[in-house]
Motif scaffolding. Structure first.
Motif, short mmCIF file in Angstrom:
data_model
loop_
_atom_site.label_atom_id
_atom_site.label_comp_id
_atom_site.label_asym_id
_atom_site.label_seq_id
_atom_site.Cartn_x
_atom_site.Cartn_y
_atom_site.Cartn_z
N LYS A 44 -81.50 3.90 51.67
CA LYS A 44 -81.92 2.51 51.84
C LYS A 44 -83.44 2.36 51.73
O LYS A 44 -83.93 1.28 51.45
CB LYS A 44 -81.45 2.00 53.21
CG LYS A 44 -79.97 1.74 53.24
CD LYS A 44 -79.51 1.34 54.62
CE LYS A 44 -77.99 1.28 54.65
NZ LYS A 44 -77.46 1.25 56.00
N PRO A 49 -80.12 -2.78 49.16
CA PRO A 49 -78.66 -2.75 49.41
C PRO A 49 -77.85 -3.45 48.33
O PRO A 49 -76.74 -3.03 48.00
CB PRO A 49 -78.52 -3.48 50.75
CG PRO A 49 -79.85 -3.44 51.37
CD PRO A 49 -80.86 -3.32 50.29
N ARG A 53 -74.92 -0.96 46.44
CA ARG A 53 -73.47 -1.10 46.63
C ARG A 53 -72.68 -0.80 45.37
O ARG A 53 -71.49 -0.53 45.44
CB ARG A 53 -73.14 -2.47 47.19
CG ARG A 53 -73.35 -3.62 46.25
CD ARG A 53 -73.23 -4.93 47.00
NE ARG A 53 -73.56 -6.08 46.18
CZ ARG A 53 -72.67 -6.77 45.49
NH1 ARG A 53 -71.41 -6.41 45.50
NH2 ARG A 53 -73.05 -7.79 44.77
N ARG A 54 -73.34 -0.89 44.20
CA ARG A 54 -72.60 -0.57 42.97
C ARG A 54 -72.96 0.81 42.44
O ARG A 54 -72.60 1.15 41.32
CB ARG A 54 -72.90 -1.62 41.90
CG ARG A 54 -72.04 -2.84 42.05
CD ARG A 54 -71.93 -3.60 40.76
NE ARG A 54 -71.61 -4.97 41.10
CZ ARG A 54 -72.48 -5.98 41.05
NH1 ARG A 54 -73.69 -5.76 40.61
NH2 ARG A 54 -72.11 -7.18 41.41
N LYS A 60 -77.36 7.26 43.01
CA LYS A 60 -78.26 7.17 44.18
C LYS A 60 -79.17 8.41 44.25
O LYS A 60 -80.37 8.30 44.45
CB LYS A 60 -77.45 7.06 45.47
CG LYS A 60 -76.81 5.71 45.68
CD LYS A 60 -76.11 5.69 47.04
CE LYS A 60 -75.34 4.40 47.21
NZ LYS A 60 -74.49 4.40 48.38
N ASN A 103 -52.17 0.59 37.76
CA ASN A 103 -51.93 -0.84 37.51
C ASN A 103 -51.38 -1.09 36.11
O ASN A 103 -51.48 -2.22 35.61
CB ASN A 103 -53.23 -1.63 37.72
CG ASN A 103 -53.73 -1.53 39.13
OD1 ASN A 103 -52.95 -1.54 40.07
ND2 ASN A 103 -55.02 -1.40 39.29
N PHE A 107 -55.51 -5.40 35.35
CA PHE A 107 -56.41 -5.61 36.48
C PHE A 107 -57.58 -4.61 36.53
O PHE A 107 -57.91 -4.09 37.58
CB PHE A 107 -55.63 -5.52 37.80
CG PHE A 107 -54.35 -6.28 37.83
CD1 PHE A 107 -54.35 -7.65 37.59
CD2 PHE A 107 -53.15 -5.65 38.07
CE1 PHE A 107 -53.16 -8.36 37.61
CE2 PHE A 107 -51.97 -6.35 38.09
CZ PHE A 107 -51.96 -7.72 37.86
N LEU A 108 -58.17 -4.30 35.39
CA LEU A 108 -59.30 -3.35 35.41
C LEU A 108 -60.58 -4.08 35.80
O LEU A 108 -60.88 -5.14 35.28
CB LEU A 108 -59.45 -2.70 34.05
CG LEU A 108 -58.19 -1.93 33.62
CD1 LEU A 108 -58.38 -1.35 32.24
CD2 LEU A 108 -57.85 -0.84 34.61
N THR A 109 -61.30 -3.51 36.77
CA THR A 109 -62.50 -4.18 37.27
C THR A 109 -63.75 -3.65 36.56
O THR A 109 -63.79 -2.50 36.15
CB THR A 109 -62.63 -3.96 38.79
OG1 THR A 109 -62.66 -2.56 39.02
CG2 THR A 109 -61.48 -4.60 39.52
N PRO A 110 -64.77 -4.53 36.44
CA PRO A 110 -65.94 -4.16 35.64
C PRO A 110 -66.81 -3.06 36.26
O PRO A 110 -67.34 -2.22 35.54
CB PRO A 110 -66.72 -5.46 35.52
CG PRO A 110 -66.24 -6.33 36.61
CD PRO A 110 -64.83 -5.94 36.89
N THR A 111 -66.94 -3.06 37.60
CA THR A 111 -67.88 -2.13 38.21
C THR A 111 -67.55 -0.68 37.89
O THR A 111 -68.42 0.10 37.49
CB THR A 111 -67.91 -2.34 39.74
OG1 THR A 111 -68.18 -3.71 39.99
CG2 THR A 111 -68.98 -1.49 40.38
N ARG A 112 -66.28 -0.33 38.04
CA ARG A 112 -65.90 1.07 37.78
C ARG A 112 -66.03 1.41 36.31
O ARG A 112 -66.33 2.55 35.95
CB ARG A 112 -64.49 1.33 38.29
CG ARG A 112 -64.48 1.43 39.80
CD ARG A 112 -63.11 1.49 40.36
NE ARG A 112 -63.17 1.54 41.81
CZ ARG A 112 -62.14 1.42 42.60
NH1 ARG A 112 -60.93 1.27 42.09
NH2 ARG A 112 -62.28 1.48 43.90
N ILE A 114 -68.29 0.10 34.25
CA ILE A 114 -69.73 0.25 33.98
C ILE A 114 -70.19 1.65 34.37
O ILE A 114 -70.98 2.29 33.70
CB ILE A 114 -70.54 -0.82 34.76
CG1 ILE A 114 -70.22 -2.21 34.24
CG2 ILE A 114 -72.03 -0.54 34.69
CD1 ILE A 114 -70.69 -3.32 35.17
#
Lengths: 355, 85
Positions: A44, A49, A53-54, A60, A103, A107-112, A114
């Protein structure tokens, strides 16, 4: 005439407390395990933050490590960013593929998505400092980090860039550990890090880390050392390694006697440490020797820890007792050779000199 | 309805990795984007996928999200009216 290449700063997040550049292995983290995680800095303090979070763990670690290196070099931006990684952000790659399967490709999400590519780290660092220059990621197993160094060195020698941020990163996640345990690449029994080379078992202790450096063709006050030469070999017969090393040194107008310290990548794997032991008792028997994988653990870019260790030794002129492999002393180390390989493949030689 | 709101807060915190935010800190009327929770366009995509996957709601026009995702209240109301699971 080509320009010299200098290591102007370092940054490290590893199994040891290396993120603070004012220290040099003052405290040693020991373990008795088959895997070991990094000593986490206070992320941090480095990453807002909303961005953190992504970020996967590898990002990190790399953000902290690269920020440390940039700060020490006194730079806000660089001409190029070059990152080496064996597996990229494998944690999110696994989650993304698992989502696809669970799935039924819906339902594939963008964050994962990217974060599931190998070049996420170099991209995130570039976004963080608004670097629009050359951005490249090398994925070459155990010579991923070395491949970055070769690229950066050529660009700096030819004066195509002045400052390049170079780094190696690999994160450890459960799936990777499970599969490597299954195929016997991770030790089946815990190993005591203080006696890693005598446990006499197969496999290695798996870990993670991020090591970043600013390489430049201009020396400055913060400079640690000169990167003299680097070479990689996908495969070499064990008996030919001494010849390769002698030829490498000869190309750089040096002999074995010119080496003040040899840093070897022994990881306690009884099947493959012979590569190092033959050199320890043969070609390098009269040279001071050190090892590091009891401190760094094993991962594709673990040689980044050796590069960090060498730079620190040359700048501080101190060889920590904990890394010494034999009792031959050297009072003012000027030239260090690093030799690494993983499971008999992807050998590398890196030659550093005090400046 | 209050159960659904609680469920939405839990899902938003978990799926959007809002590590430092507790359920109690999200008021039902707080704006989710901008000065409220500070969500962004990638989060909006995550929420659209969540509506589809968990409640069987397909948004034909992503611009609808602007009003639906205004707050926990507006999300819960829309879900109650349109959910198929």
């Amino acid at each position: 005439m080509s320009k010299s290449v200098y290591i102007n700063s370092v940054g490290s997040v590893s199994v040891q407390k290396t993120f603070d550049n004012s220290e040099f292995l003052n405290e040693i983290t020991t373990y008795n395990d088959t895997v070991a995680s990094v000593v986490n800095p206070d992320y941090k303090a480095y990453i807002p933050p909303t961005q953190a979070r992504r970020m996967a763990k590898g990002i990190k670690m790399s953000t902290v490590s690269s920020q440390t290196a940039l700060q020490e070099a006194g730079l806000e931006n660089v001409d190029a960013i070059i990152v080496g990684t064996g597996l990229g952000c494998i944690g999110d790659s696994v989650k993304f593929v698992r989502d696809i399967i669970d799935n039924d490709e819906q339902f594939l999400t963008p964050t994962r998505f990217i974060q599931s590519s190998h070049n996420t780290v170099s991209g995130q660092i570039a976004l963080g400092i608004s670097c629009k220059g050359y951005n490249f990621t090398y994925v070459h197993a155990a010579v991923s980090f070395e491949s970055c160094l070769i690229d950066a060195k050529m660009q700096l020698e030819n004066d195509e860039a002045k400052n390049i941020l170079v780094g190696g990163v690999d994160e450890m996640v459960k799936y990777h550990v499970d599969t490597h345990r299954l195929i016997g690449h991770i030790k089946s029994e815990p190993a005591d890090s203080t006696r890693l080379l005598t446990v006499n078992t197969k496999g290695s202790v798996m870990g993670e880390g991020a090591h970043f450096f600013v390489l430049s063709n201009e020396k400055q006050e913060s400079t640690y050392a000169e990167l003299v030469a680097i070479e990689t070999y996908n495969s070499i017969a064990q008996e030919n390694i001494p010849n390769k090393i002698e030829a490498f040194l000869e190309e750089n107008h040096m002999t074995i006697e010119d080496l003040d310290l040899v840093i070897l990548g022994n990881n306690g794997d009884v099947d493959f440490d012979g590569y190092y032991e033959n050199l320890s008792t043969g070609l390098f028997k009269d040279r001071p020797q050190a090892y590091y994988k009891h401190l760094s653990t094993e991962f594709d870019t673990a040689s980044g820890f050796a590069f960090w260790l060498s730079a620190k030794i040359l700048k501080t002129q101190t060889i920590p007792e904990v890394v010494k492999l034999n009792e031959i002393e050297v009072s003012n180390p000027r030239t260090i050779l690093i030799y690494n390989q993983y499971r008999g493949e992807n050998h590398s030689l890196m030659l550093l000199r005090k400046c | 309805m209050s159960e659904l709101k609680l469920e939405l807060k839990e899902k938003i915190i978990e799926q959007l990795n809002l590590e430092d935010i507790a359920i109690e800190e999200i008021a039902d009327t707080d704006p989710l984007f901008g000065e409220g929770l500070g969500l962004d366009s990638i989060d909006a995509l995550e929420l659209i996928v969540m509506l589809d996957k968990d409640y069987g709601i397909k948004l034909a026009d992503p611009k609808q999200g602007r009003t639906i995702f205004e707050s926990i209240d507006s999300m819960a109301t829309y879900i109650e009216e349109h959910r198929s699971r």
